[in-house]
Motif scaffolding. Structure first.
Motif, PDB file in Angstrom:
ATOM      1  N   ASP A 140      87.607  51.744  60.321  1.00  0.00           N
ATOM      2  CA  ASP A 140      88.318  52.749  61.237  1.00  0.00           C
ATOM      3  C   ASP A 140      88.441  52.487  62.808  1.00  0.00           C
ATOM      4  O   ASP A 140      89.361  53.066  63.431  1.00  0.00           O
ATOM      5  CB  ASP A 140      87.403  54.270  60.869  1.00  0.00           C
ATOM      6  CG  ASP A 140      87.647  54.760  59.658  1.00  0.00           C
ATOM      7  OD1 ASP A 140      88.320  54.114  59.143  1.00  0.00           O
ATOM      8  OD2 ASP A 140      86.991  55.633  59.407  1.00  0.00           O
ATOM      9  N   PHE A 141      87.507  51.664  63.517  1.00  0.00           N
ATOM     10  CA  PHE A 141      87.718  51.264  64.630  1.00  0.00           C
ATOM     11  C   PHE A 141      89.028  50.567  64.918  1.00  0.00           C
ATOM     12  O   PHE A 141      89.775  50.975  65.919  1.00  0.00           O
ATOM     13  CB  PHE A 141      86.703  50.578  65.111  1.00  0.00           C
ATOM     14  CG  PHE A 141      86.636  50.027  66.527  1.00  0.00           C
ATOM     15  CD1 PHE A 141      86.115  51.035  67.632  1.00  0.00           C
ATOM     16  CD2 PHE A 141      87.203  48.743  67.137  1.00  0.00           C
ATOM     17  CE1 PHE A 141      86.072  50.529  68.941  1.00  0.00           C
ATOM     18  CE2 PHE A 141      87.126  48.726  68.256  1.00  0.00           C
ATOM     19  CZ  PHE A 141      86.587  49.393  69.169  1.00  0.00           C
ATOM     20  N   ASN A 142      89.310  49.670  63.945  1.00  0.00           N
ATOM     21  CA  ASN A 142      90.671  48.846  63.978  1.00  0.00           C
ATOM     22  C   ASN A 142      91.798  49.885  64.030  1.00  0.00           C
ATOM     23  O   ASN A 142      92.961  49.703  64.517  1.00  0.00           O
ATOM     24  CB  ASN A 142      90.778  47.651  63.105  1.00  0.00           C
ATOM     25  CG  ASN A 142      89.514  46.838  63.234  1.00  0.00           C
ATOM     26  OD1 ASN A 142      89.040  46.764  64.138  1.00  0.00           O
ATOM     27  ND2 ASN A 142      89.305  45.871  62.115  1.00  0.00           N
ATOM     28  N   GLN A 143      91.638  50.645  63.216  1.00  0.00           N
ATOM     29  CA  GLN A 143      92.903  51.576  62.852  1.00  0.00           C
ATOM     30  C   GLN A 143      93.003  52.643  64.099  1.00  0.00           C
ATOM     31  O   GLN A 143      94.128  52.980  64.386  1.00  0.00           O
ATOM     32  CB  GLN A 143      92.611  52.413  61.553  1.00  0.00           C
ATOM     33  CG  GLN A 143      93.674  53.505  61.268  1.00  0.00           C
ATOM     34  CD  GLN A 143      93.625  54.082  60.045  1.00  0.00           C
ATOM     35  OE1 GLN A 143      92.591  53.814  59.414  1.00  0.00           O
ATOM     36  NE2 GLN A 143      94.377  55.039  59.561  1.00  0.00           N
ATOM     37  N   HIS A 144      91.769  53.377  64.529  1.00  0.00           N
ATOM     38  CA  HIS A 144      91.866  54.377  65.471  1.00  0.00           C
ATOM     39  C   HIS A 144      91.758  53.942  66.794  1.00  0.00           C
ATOM     40  O   HIS A 144      92.271  54.843  67.798  1.00  0.00           O
ATOM     41  CB  HIS A 144      90.824  55.608  65.116  1.00  0.00           C
ATOM     42  CG  HIS A 144      91.104  56.141  63.601  1.00  0.00           C
ATOM     43  ND1 HIS A 144      92.462  56.871  63.325  1.00  0.00           N
ATOM     44  CD2 HIS A 144      90.382  55.996  62.731  1.00  0.00           C
ATOM     45  CE1 HIS A 144      92.324  57.056  61.954  1.00  0.00           C
ATOM     46  NE2 HIS A 144      91.116  56.747  61.660  1.00  0.00           N
ATOM     47  N   GLY A 145      91.191  53.151  67.152  1.00  0.00           N
ATOM     48  CA  GLY A 145      90.795  52.766  68.533  1.00  0.00           C
ATOM     49  C   GLY A 145      89.632  53.199  69.118  1.00  0.00           C
ATOM     50  O   GLY A 145      88.921  54.262  68.757  1.00  0.00           O
ATOM     51  N   ILE A 146      88.995  52.578  70.238  1.00  0.00           N
ATOM     52  CA  ILE A 146      87.940  53.126  70.871  1.00  0.00           C
ATOM     53  C   ILE A 146      88.070  54.419  71.434  1.00  0.00           C
ATOM     54  O   ILE A 146      86.785  55.138  71.291  1.00  0.00           O
ATOM     55  CB  ILE A 146      87.630  52.223  71.938  1.00  0.00           C
ATOM     56  CG1 ILE A 146      85.997  52.162  72.451  1.00  0.00           C
ATOM     57  CG2 ILE A 146      88.440  52.033  73.245  1.00  0.00           C
ATOM     58  CD1 ILE A 146      85.582  51.129  73.237  1.00  0.00           C
ATOM     59  N   GLY A 147      89.186  54.947  71.781  1.00  0.00           N
ATOM     60  CA  GLY A 147      89.365  56.279  72.464  1.00  0.00           C
ATOM     61  C   GLY A 147      88.974  57.295  71.362  1.00  0.00           C
ATOM     62  O   GLY A 147      88.930  58.594  71.547  1.00  0.00           O
ATOM     63  N   SER A 148      88.950  57.086  70.060  1.00  0.00           N
ATOM     64  CA  SER A 148      88.942  57.963  68.860  1.00  0.00           C
ATOM     65  C   SER A 148      87.074  58.097  68.525  1.00  0.00           C
ATOM     66  O   SER A 148      86.744  59.068  67.682  1.00  0.00           O
ATOM     67  CB  SER A 148      89.528  57.526  67.621  1.00  0.00           C
ATOM     68  OG  SER A 148      90.885  57.741  67.738  1.00  0.00           O
ATOM     69  N   PHE A 149      86.300  57.459  69.313  1.00  0.00           N
ATOM     70  CA  PHE A 149      84.837  57.589  69.070  1.00  0.00           C
ATOM     71  C   PHE A 149      84.066  58.268  70.266  1.00  0.00           C
ATOM     72  O   PHE A 149      84.275  58.060  71.319  1.00  0.00           O
ATOM     73  CB  PHE A 149      84.449  56.084  68.550  1.00  0.00           C
ATOM     74  CG  PHE A 149      84.989  55.779  67.671  1.00  0.00           C
ATOM     75  CD1 PHE A 149      84.272  55.582  66.295  1.00  0.00           C
ATOM     76  CD2 PHE A 149      86.159  54.828  67.586  1.00  0.00           C
ATOM     77  CE1 PHE A 149      84.811  55.247  65.106  1.00  0.00           C
ATOM     78  CE2 PHE A 149      86.831  54.437  66.338  1.00  0.00           C
ATOM     79  CZ  PHE A 149      86.078  54.613  65.069  1.00  0.00           C
ATOM     80  N   ARG A 150      83.135  59.010  69.886  1.00  0.00           N
ATOM     81  CA  ARG A 150      82.122  59.592  70.773  1.00  0.00           C
ATOM     82  C   ARG A 150      80.682  59.515  70.393  1.00  0.00           C
ATOM     83  O   ARG A 150      80.638  59.268  69.038  1.00  0.00           O
ATOM     84  CB  ARG A 150      82.274  61.164  70.757  1.00  0.00           C
ATOM     85  CG  ARG A 150      83.715  61.523  71.293  1.00  0.00           C
ATOM     86  CD  ARG A 150      84.078  61.190  72.779  1.00  0.00           C
ATOM     87  NE  ARG A 150      85.330  61.612  73.239  1.00  0.00           N
ATOM     88  CZ  ARG A 150      86.491  61.167  72.953  1.00  0.00           C
ATOM     89  NH1 ARG A 150      86.267  59.817  72.590  1.00  0.00           N
ATOM     90  NH2 ARG A 150      87.671  61.318  73.605  1.00  0.00           N
ATOM     91  N   ILE A 151      79.793  59.098  71.461  1.00  0.00           N
ATOM     92  CA  ILE A 151      78.459  58.853  71.020  1.00  0.00           C
ATOM     93  C   ILE A 151      77.526  60.167  71.553  1.00  0.00           C
ATOM     94  O   ILE A 151      77.901  60.759  72.620  1.00  0.00           O
ATOM     95  CB  ILE A 151      78.008  57.768  71.835  1.00  0.00           C
ATOM     96  CG1 ILE A 151      78.399  57.450  73.288  1.00  0.00           C
ATOM     97  CG2 ILE A 151      78.709  56.475  71.105  1.00  0.00           C
ATOM     98  CD1 ILE A 151      77.976  56.054  73.967  1.00  0.00           C
ATOM     99  N   ASN A 152      76.556  60.255  70.936  1.00  0.00           N
ATOM    100  CA  ASN A 152      75.493  61.222  71.050  1.00  0.00           C
ATOM    101  C   ASN A 152      74.222  60.744  70.888  1.00  0.00           C
ATOM    102  O   ASN A 152      73.853  59.988  69.916  1.00  0.00           O
ATOM    103  CB  ASN A 152      75.704  62.310  70.156  1.00  0.00           C
ATOM    104  CG  ASN A 152      76.890  63.432  70.152  1.00  0.00           C
ATOM    105  OD1 ASN A 152      77.338  63.684  71.245  1.00  0.00           O
ATOM    106  ND2 ASN A 152      77.558  63.641  69.225  1.00  0.00           N
TER     107      ASN A 152
END
Length: 232
Positions: A54-66
């Motif tokens: 999913d990281f390869n498909q969507h890119g780093i901007g699609s992830f959030r950390i909590n």
């Protein structure tokens, strides 16, 4: 946004905002561990295949950390137990987890919102036209009353956090912030002791914005992707 202290010990999540899938982990140094995650993801070498895809498909901007919970943990086992509690809670509530056996999804367990609202309205909501001299019986200040409300919230599965983290203050935030209640606070004297009370004075159903189990995200630390990877 606040950045995470590299030395914070606890449980964190990485959420894909495109599909709401979640990776839950723990570390004695959360900031360092998250940096390792994103370094491996960028190099296409992460151990979690589904997260990497999913990281390869969507890119780093699609992830959030909590950061969901921090504290002093006496041993790796105690930290792992807390991590497993969060994994179990998210899985039971129907969240799709990258690092769990429900990674392909499941039907979310329904909350019993109507039962919880009925309980609050029947026992704690001040009825219209009630004289002020009768307000005392609706004031929530006894520990046993607070505990009863917390247990009902847990029973109705209103918050997506481990049961031990469902507190009276969190339930009050839920009532005011999502369910449409107006709550007053004050001080009351009983047996020469002062207590803080909560009073449920009104319920506006049209202000109810609750849409299923929530994780109490206002209590968590929302953090940016580690800066050294954000522009990669």
């Amino acid at each position: 946004m606040r950045f995470i202290n590299n030395c914070s010990s606890g449980v964190y999540s990485i959420t894909n905002i495109k599909n709401n899938k979640v990776y839950i982990g723990s570390s004695k140094a959360i900031g360092v561990r998250l940096g390792n995650h994103f370094e491996l993801l960028i190099k296409n070498r992460h151990h979690c295949k589904r997260l990497q895809e999913d990281f390869n498909q969507h890119g780093i901007g699609s992830f959030r950390i909590n950061v969901m919970e921090t504290g002093c943990f006496n041993s790796p086992d105690s930290l792992h137990r807390v991590e497993q509690e969060w994994i179990n809670k998210f899985r039971d509530e129907g969240f799709i987890l990258y690092n769990s056996n429900n990674a392909h999804g499941k039907i979310a367990e329904k909350t019993d919102e109507s039962k919880f609202v009925q309980y609050i309205n029947t026992k704690w909501l001040v009825p219209p036209d009630t004289p002020k001299e009768e307000f005392d019986k609706y004031k929530i200040w006894r520990e046993e009353d607070k505990s009863e409300i917390v247990q009902m919230c847990i029973k109705c599965k209103m918050l997506a956090v481990p049961d031990r983290l469902v507190t009276f203050s969190r339930v009050i935030k839920l009532l005011e912030g999502c369910l449409g209640y107006v709550i007053d606070s004050g001080r009351i004297v009983r047996c020469n002791q002062r207590y803080t009370y909560k009073l449920v004075v009104s319920y506006e159903e049209e202000n109810n914005t609750y849409s299923g189990v929530i994780a109490g995200e206002n209590d968590f630390i929302n953090a940016e992707i580690p800066q050294q990877y954000a522009n990669t």
